[in-house]
Design an enzyme around this catalytic site. Structure first.
Site, PDB file in Angstrom:
ATOM      1  N   GLY A  71       0.682  -1.166   0.092  1.00 28.23           N
ATOM      2  CA  GLY A  71      -0.134  -0.054   0.042  1.00 28.23           C
ATOM      3  C   GLY A  71       0.971   1.398   0.080  1.00 28.23           C
ATOM      4  O   GLY A  71       1.753   1.129  -0.340  1.00 28.23           O
ATOM      5  N   SER A  72       0.328   2.457   0.502  1.00 28.78           N
ATOM      6  CA  SER A  72       0.756   3.384   0.326  1.00 28.78           C
ATOM      7  C   SER A  72       1.819   4.084   1.503  1.00 28.78           C
ATOM      8  O   SER A  72       1.993   3.056   2.349  1.00 28.78           O
ATOM      9  CB  SER A  72      -0.323   4.803   0.742  1.00 28.78           C
ATOM     10  OG  SER A  72      -0.711   4.548   1.673  1.00 28.78           O
ATOM     11  N   SER A  73       2.177   5.119   1.339  1.00 28.51           N
ATOM     12  CA  SER A  73       3.465   5.474   2.378  1.00 28.51           C
ATOM     13  C   SER A  73       2.712   5.777   3.763  1.00 28.51           C
ATOM     14  O   SER A  73       3.491   5.589   4.761  1.00 28.51           O
ATOM     15  CB  SER A  73       4.262   6.676   1.990  1.00 28.51           C
ATOM     16  OG  SER A  73       3.055   7.830   1.937  1.00 28.51           O
ATOM     17  N   GLY A  74       1.461   5.665   3.974  1.00 28.18           N
ATOM     18  CA  GLY A  74       0.678   5.915   5.048  1.00 28.18           C
ATOM     19  C   GLY A  74       0.612   4.805   5.988  1.00 28.18           C
ATOM     20  O   GLY A  74      -0.120   4.732   7.094  1.00 28.18           O
TER      21      GLY A  74
END
Length: 137
Positions: free
Chosen positions: A64-67
């Site tokens: 997924g994302s950097s979050g």
């Protein structure tokens, strides 16, 4: 009672133990977990609806994302984080997620932990010594 030992590399030092939570698939932080409960909420994930809170989380790694790491940080803040993390695919995202969770974490195992650890097994993670001990009745 059987005991199995697995050697690996420390990502975050420390010692912890608890019941195994085995996720056969990677976990997404943003949109994949509910940080209030430590529950996987990703729609197509095989562990959807189950919580890793207070357990030793074994999973392939992050996606997924950097979050991603932010949601694992929120699990720590909310008291819903796993007590330790074991993962088989090292990425910066997975490592950062372990660091912000502040729990012992390991990777690069000498044997496949997915072949040796079953859900509910008692797992002791001694990341300082690079040792995972699995106890099964």
């Amino acid at each position: 009672m059987s005991v199995v030992e697995i050697r690996g590399r420390c990502v975050v030092p420390g010692v912890a133990e608890g019941a195994a939570f085995v996720s056969p698939e990677t976990i997404s932080g943003w949109g994949g977990i509910d940080s209030r409960t430590g529950t996987i909420v990703e729609m197509r994930h095989p562990m959807r609806g189950q919580s890793f809170a207070g357990k030793v989380l074994l999973f392939p790694g992050a996606k997924g994302s950097s979050g991603y790491s932010h949601f694992f940080h929120l699990c720590r803040v909310n008291g819903t984080a796993p007590v330790a993390q074991l993962f088989t695919r090292m990425t910066a995202k997975a490592a950062l997620g372990c660091v912000v969770t502040r729990v012992p974490a390991m990777t690069d195992f000498d044997r496949d932990p997915f072949e040796l650890i079953r859900p509910g097994d008692h797992v002791r993670v001694d990341a300082d010594a690079g040792l995972v001990t699995v106890t099964r009745p």
